[in-house]
Design an enzyme around this catalytic site. Structure first.
Site, PDB file in Angstrom:
ATOM      1  N   ASP A 215       0.853  -1.175   0.000  1.00 17.94           N
ATOM      2  CA  ASP A 215       0.000   0.000   0.000  1.00 17.94           C
ATOM      3  C   ASP A 215       0.895   1.234   0.000  1.00 17.94           C
ATOM      4  OD1 ASP A 215      -2.282   1.510   0.082  1.00 17.94           O
ATOM      5  OD2 ASP A 215      -2.612   1.282   2.226  1.00 17.94           O
ATOM      6  N   ASP A 524      -4.322  -1.945   5.516  1.00 24.68           N
ATOM      7  CA  ASP A 524      -4.762  -1.463   6.826  1.00 24.68           C
ATOM      8  C   ASP A 524      -6.285  -1.340   6.942  1.00 24.68           C
ATOM      9  OD1 ASP A 524      -5.133   0.621   5.114  1.00 24.68           O
ATOM     10  OD2 ASP A 524      -3.813   2.030   6.156  1.00 24.68           O
ATOM     11  N   ASP A 528      -8.748  -4.061   2.389  1.00 30.02           N
ATOM     12  CA  ASP A 528      -7.559  -4.876   2.147  1.00 30.02           C
ATOM     13  C   ASP A 528      -7.722  -6.312   2.633  1.00 30.02           C
ATOM     14  OD1 ASP A 528      -5.998  -2.713   1.100  1.00 30.02           O
ATOM     15  OD2 ASP A 528      -5.781  -1.957   3.142  1.00 30.02           O
TER      16      ASP A 528
END
Length: 782
Positions: A215, A524, A528
């Protein structure tokens, strides 16, 4: 037990009902602080902003409006939709419920998480394969031994006990304990480097990864908006140092010099205006400690003011607010009318497209009130946006009194400049990405952010270089209309994935696994969770949602990509230690099998009786195997490529070293056994010396196992004091058995003279000499 409620209109009456009782068609009203109870189509909105970070991963609030829904856009870009689980940050809104429960975006994610299978840890796969093969090999050897001794006339009962003793001795039954110790130690070491392990087998998994799908926000970047560049209307560009919500840094010219003269005065005018039209707060509360509150961009403007040499508090104390227009997503600017030095002025900041039409002049031109060169400003805007910056304009102007407090009118303004903001890269991430590359671990970026912003960060980190390496969620296509092979082709070409949906991120992970990569995924948010579950190793951020952390195998406490790289290093150390333990246990077990089989084949009596064989296994493999699990890591572990996911625990190097060391131990012991019998020693006395020789050989050999690559003499003793203690303890226990009457009777042992001790020590050292020569030859050959 905590109930969530929603305000609805039913039968023309306002009502407050439990959120789970909502149905499609209900009209819901939301305001600042409310949690969205379902997926809602907005009908009316006033200054409505929503935090959708749990779905998109982007922390900034998103403005909402009742425009038509463009279903071709990913959910994060649909400005007229509210999604269940998101939080209203400001404003008010009314909408119609369109989906509830499992039909919402978050519900579909939950179903995907439940339906997807987790990747099996490679250590589990390798150890299962190893256990199966070693069991078959040992049982075959024990069976062959039993057939030979039965043919020589040994009683069946004694054959049974001997075969069982050999099987117990050769099978590395101490491996589960040593393996658990090695992984537990690695877990502790990883925790010290901010990586929390939720499943023990995941320790080694991170060291096996060949690709990290990371990410962007909060992992590669600090997740704090920062002013990085200032462009004055004259075209002069200045860079801003310092990152995050802190007023530490400088404003520098393009050649890195401090700003002075008229340029500095114009920068001060810009930061003064930005401070006046600002609702945030940023204060130093200690040495290097800053506290802040308010909108991220407002805080970043205050940090810029500090860096320009001004104090925001002093600026605010020097003015009196007359009127103001607070920022709203519809108008895209904020303005404050204020009185200072006996005159009334206005300060404005906002989107360039909104502020520029108010401007007639520009600061810093040829004389006061120079005509504005709009084309130059727009070119500067295009240049900054193409580099991934979020750009705001700042302007000011004089106002003729009186000023309407209720409905102030923005006068003709003088533009002061453009400020480019970006969430800056964490300081240690560039080095960590380079370390990954050196270690053979590929890094790609998967984010919900804008493609230009993602590419700018990727360029700075050398993850990607050109727009051709960026693929958006729209370009990835629809899972229902595209085959997996077509999707894989797009994934192969990309280095950055921007504006992707949760299901697309899941498909990206599956595509990489299909290609053959061993994938570690960071995340997070709730969005996800499917990818974290499907990945070979899921890595959640410590500041992330509970859903992400519950789904992942590892948690990075400080949200830092560099900690993930540290975890890869510790994972490789852990796997190396597992290999060292396996090497020790299998090579010594092989030596015992060879000793027995060769002795019987050449017609010699059995070198050891069953109880001596079991004793040998007890005082060597158990203690040294566990002690070896405490070994520190070899230097240069991150300079080696990752292991292939399909590679077994026994590669060519381990097979060569195991066969050679096992053969050396067996031949040295067999040679001593033959020599003792040929020179008139009785079997009782000869076996006593052979048992001691085998203990010494295996205690010497454990130092060969400390590194597969380095000489035993180049591995510092300080790296593992437990091993030294283990060897001393094992040897001490055997020496004790030589002199304790009870153990003498059970194990058929007796004390040994000093001359015999020295002779056996010299023989046992041969295993170290041979393996040192092998390592030297291999090093020279490679």
């Amino acid at each position: 037990m905590l109930k969530s409620y929603a305000r609805v209109v039913r039968d023309g009456l306002d009502a407050t009902i439990p959120a789970e009782e909502l149905v499609p068609g209900d009209r819901v009203t939301l305001e600042s602080g409310d949690r969205t109870p379902a997926d809602i189509r907005i009908l009316q909105a006033r200054s409505l902003t929503v935090d959708e970070s749990l779905l998109t991963g982007e922390s900034h609030a998103v403005g909402k409006n009742p425009d038509p829904v463009d279903v071709s856009l990913p959910p994060g870009d649909r400005r007229s939709m509210l999604y269940a689980g998101s939080t209203v940050m400001s404003g008010r809104g009314t909408g119609i419920v369109v989906s509830t429960g499992r039909n919402t975006e978050i519900g579909q994610i939950a179903e995907t998480v439940m339906a997807s299978e987790t990747g099996r840890p490679p250590l589990v796969i390798r150890m299962e394969d190893f256990s199966r093969k070693i069991s078959i090999a040992v049982l075959a050897a024990a069976g062959l031994l039993a057939i030979i001794v039965l043919g020589q006339g040994m009683p069946p009962v004694e054959v049974f006990f001997l075969a069982v003793a050999l099987a117990v001795s050769a099978i590395p039954e101490g491996l589960p304990v040593a393996l658990t110790v090695a992984l537990s130690i690695a877990t502790s070491r990883m925790a010290g480097r901010n990586v929390i392990v939720r499943f023990l087998a995941a320790v080694e998994s991170l060291g096996s990864c060949t690709l990290i799908a990371s990410d962007k926000t909060g992992t590669l970047t600090v997740n704090q908006q920062t002013a990085r560049v200032v462009v004055l209307p004259t075209g002069e560009e200045f860079s801003v140092t310092g990152a995050g919500y802190a007023g530490e840094g400088d404003i520098l010219t393009e050649d890195g010099a401090a700003v002075s003269g008229s340029a500095r005065r114009r920068l001060e005018d810009l930061t003064r205006a930005a401070t006046i039209t600002n609702e945030a707060a940023l204060e130093r509360t200690g040495e290097g400690v800053w506290t802040h509150r308010g909108d991220a961009i407002d805080v970043a403007f205050l940090a810029l003011t500090y860096k320009s040499g001004l104090d925001p508090a002093a600026i605010r104390e020097g003015v009196t607010t007359v009127a103001e227009i607070p920022f709203e997503s519809e108008q895209r600017y904020a303005a404050v009318w204020y009185r200072a030095d006996g005159a009334v002025r206005v300060a404005v900041k906002g989107a360039v497209e909104t502020v520029l039409p108010f401007c007639r002049t520009m600061a810093g031109g040829q004389g006061e009130g120079s005509s504005l060169d709009r084309d130059r400003v727009l070119r500067a805007l295009d240049g900054l946006t193409s580099r991934g910056y979020r750009v705001l304009a700042v302007a000011h102007g004089r106002v003729e009194e009186p000023v309407s407090v209720e409905d102030p009118e923005v006068p003709a303004l003088e533009i002061l400049g453009l400020v480019g903001f970006m969430d800056p890269i964490r300081p240690d991430v560039p080095g960590a990405v380079r370390q990954c590359r050196r270690a053979g671990v590929d890094v790609v970026m998967v984010t919900g952010d804008h493609p230009a912003t993602a590419l700018a960060i990727a360029r700075e980190l050398e993850i990607a270089d050109s727009p051709n390496e960026v693929v958006t969620g729209t370009q990835l296509g629809d899972a229902e209309t595209e085959t997996l092979s077509e999707f894989i082709d797009r994934v192969r070409r990309a280095r950055v994935f921007a504006r992707v949906t949760p299901l697309q991120k899941l498909r990206i992970v599956e595509a990489y696994r299909e290609i053959g990569a061993f994938v570690a995924v960071t995340g997070d948010g709730v969005n996800d969770a499917p990818a974290l579950r499907s990945a070979n190793i899921g890595v959640a951020m410590g500041s992330g949602t509970d859903v992400a952390k519950d789904t992942a195998s590892l948690i990075v406490a400080d949200d830092d990509f560099a900690s993930i790289v540290a975890g890869i290093e510790e994972g490789r150390y852990a796997y190396d230690n597992v290999r060292k333990v396996v090497y020790l246990l299998v090579s010594t077990g092989l030596a015992e099998v060879l000793l027995f089989l060769v002795a019987l084949i050449v017609g010699l009596p059995l070198p050891l009786i069953a109880v001596q064989l079991l004793w040998l296994n007890l005082v060597t493999n158990g203690i040294q195997g566990v002690a070896l699990a405490f070994e520190g890591g070899d230097p240069g572990v991150m300079d080696r490529p990752p292991r292939r996911p399909e590679e077994g625990i026994f590669d060519r190097l381990m097979i060569e070293e195991t066969l050679l060391s096992g053969a050396v131990i067996a031949l040295v012991a067999l040679g001593a056994w033959y020599w003792l019998l040929e020179n008139g020693w009785d079997e009782f006395a000869a076996r006593n010396l052979v048992v001691l020789l085998m203990v010494l050989l295996e205690n010497f050999h454990v130092f060969n196992c400390r590194s597969e690559y380095l000489s035993a003499f180049r591995v510092p003793i300080s790296r593992n004091y437990f091993l030294i203690a283990g060897v001393v303890a094992a040897q001490g226990i055997h020496i004790l058995a030589l002199y304790v009457p009870f153990l003498q009777d059970v194990l058929r042992l007796q004390p040994v003279s000093p001359v015999e001790w020295l002779s056996l020590l010299a023989l046992a050292s041969l295993v170290v000499v041979v393996m040192e020569v092998e390592k030297a030859v291999r090093k020279r050959r490679s």
